[in-house]
Design a protein around this motif. Structure first.
Motif, PDB file in Angstrom:
ATOM      1  N   THR A  24       0.811  -1.230   0.192  1.00 19.01           N
ATOM      2  CA  THR A  24      -0.019   0.058   0.008  1.00 19.01           C
ATOM      3  C   THR A  24       0.944   1.275  -0.109  1.00 19.01           C
ATOM      4  N   LEU A  25       1.921   1.061   0.889  1.00 17.21           N
ATOM      5  CA  LEU A  25       2.782   2.422   0.913  1.00 17.21           C
ATOM      6  C   LEU A  25       3.635   2.687  -0.700  1.00 17.21           C
ATOM      7  N   TRP A  26       4.084   1.572  -1.294  1.00 19.77           N
ATOM      8  CA  TRP A  26       4.528   1.926  -2.675  1.00 19.77           C
ATOM      9  C   TRP A  26       3.665   2.531  -3.790  1.00 19.77           C
ATOM     10  N   LEU A  27       2.093   2.001  -3.516  1.00 23.97           N
ATOM     11  CA  LEU A  27       1.117   2.316  -4.266  1.00 23.97           C
ATOM     12  C   LEU A  27       1.002   3.714  -3.843  1.00 23.97           C
ATOM     13  N   THR A  28       0.904   4.132  -2.844  1.00 22.71           N
ATOM     14  CA  THR A  28       0.640   5.636  -2.629  1.00 22.71           C
ATOM     15  C   THR A  28       1.661   6.460  -2.987  1.00 22.71           C
ATOM     16  N   VAL A  29       2.779   6.088  -2.761  1.00 25.46           N
ATOM     17  CA  VAL A  29       3.984   6.942  -3.334  1.00 25.46           C
ATOM     18  C   VAL A  29       3.974   7.105  -4.569  1.00 25.46           C
ATOM     19  N   LEU A  30       3.591   5.837  -5.583  1.00 23.28           N
ATOM     20  CA  LEU A  30       3.553   6.147  -7.088  1.00 23.28           C
ATOM     21  C   LEU A  30       2.654   7.097  -7.431  1.00 23.28           C
ATOM     22  N   MET A  31       1.147   6.941  -6.613  1.00 25.31           N
ATOM     23  CA  MET A  31      -0.290   7.805  -7.112  1.00 25.31           C
ATOM     24  C   MET A  31       0.381   9.043  -6.663  1.00 25.31           C
ATOM     25  N   SER A  32       0.938   9.529  -5.745  1.00 28.75           N
ATOM     26  CA  SER A  32       1.337  10.773  -5.358  1.00 28.75           C
ATOM     27  C   SER A  32       2.385  11.320  -6.281  1.00 28.75           C
ATOM     28  N   ALA A  33       3.236  10.646  -6.736  1.00 32.43           N
ATOM     29  CA  ALA A  33       4.095  11.136  -7.621  1.00 32.43           C
ATOM     30  C   ALA A  33       3.697  11.512  -8.840  1.00 32.43           C
ATOM     31  N   ALA A  34       2.733  10.582  -9.361  1.00 35.03           N
ATOM     32  CA  ALA A  34       1.999  10.860 -10.686  1.00 35.03           C
ATOM     33  C   ALA A  34       1.148  12.143 -10.641  1.00 35.03           C
ATOM     34  N   GLY A  35       0.537  12.257  -9.446  1.00 33.63           N
ATOM     35  CA  GLY A  35      -0.215  13.378  -9.361  1.00 33.63           C
ATOM     36  C   GLY A  35       0.716  14.428  -9.080  1.00 33.63           C
ATOM     37  N   VAL A  36       1.672  14.573  -8.558  1.00 35.76           N
ATOM     38  CA  VAL A  36       2.337  15.818  -8.659  1.00 35.76           C
ATOM     39  C   VAL A  36       2.924  16.083 -10.071  1.00 35.76           C
ATOM     40  N   ALA A  37       3.314  15.042 -10.776  1.00 34.01           N
ATOM     41  CA  ALA A  37       4.176  15.378 -12.058  1.00 34.01           C
ATOM     42  C   ALA A  37       2.871  16.019 -13.001  1.00 34.01           C
ATOM     43  N   ILE A  38       1.851  15.397 -13.154  1.00 33.28           N
ATOM     44  CA  ILE A  38       0.779  15.860 -13.797  1.00 33.28           C
ATOM     45  C   ILE A  38       0.471  17.200 -13.308  1.00 33.28           C
ATOM     46  N   PHE A  39       0.332  17.564 -12.153  1.00 34.01           N
ATOM     47  CA  PHE A  39       0.067  18.984 -11.759  1.00 34.01           C
ATOM     48  C   PHE A  39       0.995  19.831 -12.566  1.00 34.01           C
ATOM     49  N   VAL A  40       2.363  19.401 -12.318  1.00 33.69           N
ATOM     50  CA  VAL A  40       3.307  20.733 -12.726  1.00 33.69           C
ATOM     51  C   VAL A  40       3.151  20.545 -14.255  1.00 33.69           C
ATOM     52  N   VAL A  41       2.904  19.434 -15.131  1.00 37.10           N
ATOM     53  CA  VAL A  41       2.851  19.640 -16.577  1.00 37.10           C
ATOM     54  C   VAL A  41       1.698  20.829 -16.757  1.00 37.10           C
ATOM     55  N   VAL A  42       0.348  20.328 -16.110  1.00 44.78           N
ATOM     56  CA  VAL A  42      -0.763  21.017 -16.419  1.00 44.78           C
ATOM     57  C   VAL A  42      -0.355  22.630 -16.125  1.00 44.78           C
ATOM     58  N   MET A  43       0.229  22.795 -15.219  1.00 49.80           N
ATOM     59  CA  MET A  43       0.640  24.319 -14.625  1.00 49.80           C
ATOM     60  C   MET A  43       1.445  25.045 -15.993  1.00 49.80           C
ATOM     61  N   VAL A  44       2.456  24.020 -16.397  1.00 55.25           N
ATOM     62  CA  VAL A  44       3.177  24.541 -17.427  1.00 55.25           C
ATOM     63  C   VAL A  44       2.407  24.991 -18.701  1.00 55.25           C
ATOM     64  N   PHE A  45       1.274  24.128 -19.089  1.00 59.13           N
ATOM     65  CA  PHE A  45       0.558  24.329 -20.059  1.00 59.13           C
ATOM     66  C   PHE A  45      -0.394  25.571 -19.830  1.00 59.13           C
ATOM     67  N   ILE A  46      -0.751  25.535 -18.593  1.00 57.55           N
ATOM     68  CA  ILE A  46      -1.536  26.786 -18.471  1.00 57.55           C
ATOM     69  C   ILE A  46      -0.940  28.140 -18.379  1.00 57.55           C
ATOM     70  N   ALA A  47       0.341  28.201 -18.081  1.00 59.78           N
ATOM     71  CA  ALA A  47       1.517  29.199 -18.299  1.00 59.78           C
ATOM     72  C   ALA A  47       1.558  29.506 -19.632  1.00 59.78           C
ATOM     73  N   LEU A  48       1.748  28.462 -20.391  1.00 60.49           N
ATOM     74  CA  LEU A  48       2.006  28.748 -22.024  1.00 60.49           C
ATOM     75  C   LEU A  48       0.745  29.535 -22.524  1.00 60.49           C
ATOM     76  N   ALA A  49      -0.461  29.050 -22.194  1.00 61.62           N
ATOM     77  CA  ALA A  49      -1.733  29.418 -22.816  1.00 61.62           C
ATOM     78  C   ALA A  49      -1.777  31.016 -22.362  1.00 61.62           C
ATOM     79  N   TRP A  50      -1.397  31.204 -21.089  1.00 61.29           N
ATOM     80  CA  TRP A  50      -1.449  32.606 -20.700  1.00 61.29           C
ATOM     81  C   TRP A  50      -0.750  33.478 -21.662  1.00 61.29           C
ATOM     82  N   ARG A  51       0.415  33.027 -21.997  1.00 63.40           N
ATOM     83  CA  ARG A  51       1.168  33.755 -22.875  1.00 63.40           C
ATOM     84  C   ARG A  51       0.940  33.734 -24.341  1.00 63.40           C
ATOM     85  N   GLY A  52      -0.300  32.819 -24.568  1.00 54.07           N
ATOM     86  CA  GLY A  52      -0.687  33.121 -26.154  1.00 54.07           C
ATOM     87  C   GLY A  52      -0.105  32.047 -26.821  1.00 54.07           C
TER      88      GLY A  52
END
Ligand code: HEC
Ligand SMILES: [Cu+2]
Length: 308
Positions: A24-52
């Motif tokens: 359960t612990l490694w599954l939690t770590v995997l899911m959290s890491a995936a969540g953080v990575a996706i969050f960062v990527v989405v934020m980058v895209f939002i920033a790019l969209a912001w700049r047109g």
């Protein structure tokens, strides 16, 4: 009322001592890491969209809106399904222990279909061997949880839920009722004790027999007080009484804790418990015995402590 058991065992999902807790612990770590990575990527895209920059093309909608989520959710789904299957355990476990949740303590029977050895407020597990824990309740819903060893599972009146656990490390680990069950719910804990298999067998052999005989005159007086003060109406002490309303006391002096994981087992706490249980554990369904004389209370405590 402040418990003396602040450091009692470990209650920590990251202090892994069981197969299921590790998975359960490694599954939690995997899911959290995936969540953080996706969050960062989405934020980058939002920033790019912001700049047109970017956007507008079908590729973004198909790639980012369909393919990407399907891959991510599919991967997490498959991984968690495998983990769930793995922690379900073997269909023929080496041992069976029945644990019944009561307001506000734990009734424990080792090998329920064989020797049916009773105990309470402590669950002893053999290191490295799969154990099927059958979870029951006779009053309200409780939940059995030893975070270091496995996930939690509810104890539901009229049902038997099974949790298979394999302890992977020796030691003492704190368990806690994880479903609100009444006034003393937060005070309903226990200890899981992981022993090497040969010590586990010795523990069971020791449980299989009558309580230790009273030896000193004081202990003999204590046994007498126990039998004449009404304790026998609720408590079982093998060879003396067989009531099942309160915890089995056949080896109460051998437990590390008193009152379902609330207090350190020692003379003072035991005497305080009997004389004023309402103060030691508000909500506990045992009457206080403040009418006992000093010598009788001390004799009773000396006898209970000798029951190891
Ligand atoms: C009406 C039933 C009843 C009577 C009578 C009773 N008890 Fe209890 N006793 C309980 C219950 C229920 C608990 C569990 C309380 C909890 O932890 O929530 C308990 C808990 C205990 C515990 C703690 C056990 C443990 O594992 O932590 C001890 C020790 C104990 N009782 C001793 C006594 C003695 C000694 C007497 C007689 C002087 C007595 N009891 C009379 C119901 C009773
Ligand atoms: Cu509870």
């Amino acid at each position: 009322m402040e418990s003396t058991l602040d450091t009692f065992g470990s209650q920590d999902t990251s202090n892994v001592a069981g197969f299921a807790a590790g998975e359960t612990l490694w599954l939690t770590v995997l899911m959290s890491a995936a969540g953080v990575a996706i969050f960062v990527v989405v934020m980058v895209f939002i920033a790019l969209a912001w700049r047109g920059r970017g956007g507008g093309q079908t590729w973004w909608i198909v790639g980012g809106g369909v393919i990407f989520p399907v891959v991510v959710i599919g991967t997490l789904f498959v991984t968690s399904t495998f983990v769930l299957r793995a922690i379900a355990g073997p269909s023929t476990p080496a041992h069976v222990i029945e644990v019944t949740g009561k307001q506000f303590w734990w009734d424990v029977i080792y090998d329920p279909e064989g020797r049916a050895l009773r105990d309470a407020n402590e669950v002893v597990l053999p290191l490295g061997e799969p154990v099927e824990i059958r979870l029951k309740s006779t009053d309200v819903i409780h939940s059995f949880w030893v975070p270091s060893i496995a996930g939690k599972m509810d104890m539901i009146p009229g049902r038997v839920n099974t949790l298979t656990v394999t302890a992977t490390r020796e030691g003492r680990f704190r368990g806690q009722c994880a479903e609100f069950c009444g006034l003393a719910h937060p005070l309903m804990a226990f200890e899981a004790v992981v022993l090497p298999p040969e010590e586990y067998d010795a523990f069971l052999a020791d449980l299989d027999g009558e309580a230790r005989d009273a030896v000193t005159p004081q202990e003999r007086r204590g046994a007498e007080v126990f039998q004449t003060s009404g304790c026998v109406a609720c408590h079982r002490v093998q060879g003396i009484s067989d009531a099942r309303i309160g915890p089995d006391l056949t080896r109460v002096g051998g437990r590390a804790a008193l009152g379902a994981g609330m207090w350190e087992m020692n003379t003072g706490n035991l005497a305080g418990w009997i004389a004023d249980v309402g103060d030691m554990k508000p909500g506990a369904e045992m009457p206080s015995y403040n009418q006992l004389s000093g010598p009788d209370l001390r004799a009773l405590v000396a006898w209970l402590e000798s029951l190891t």
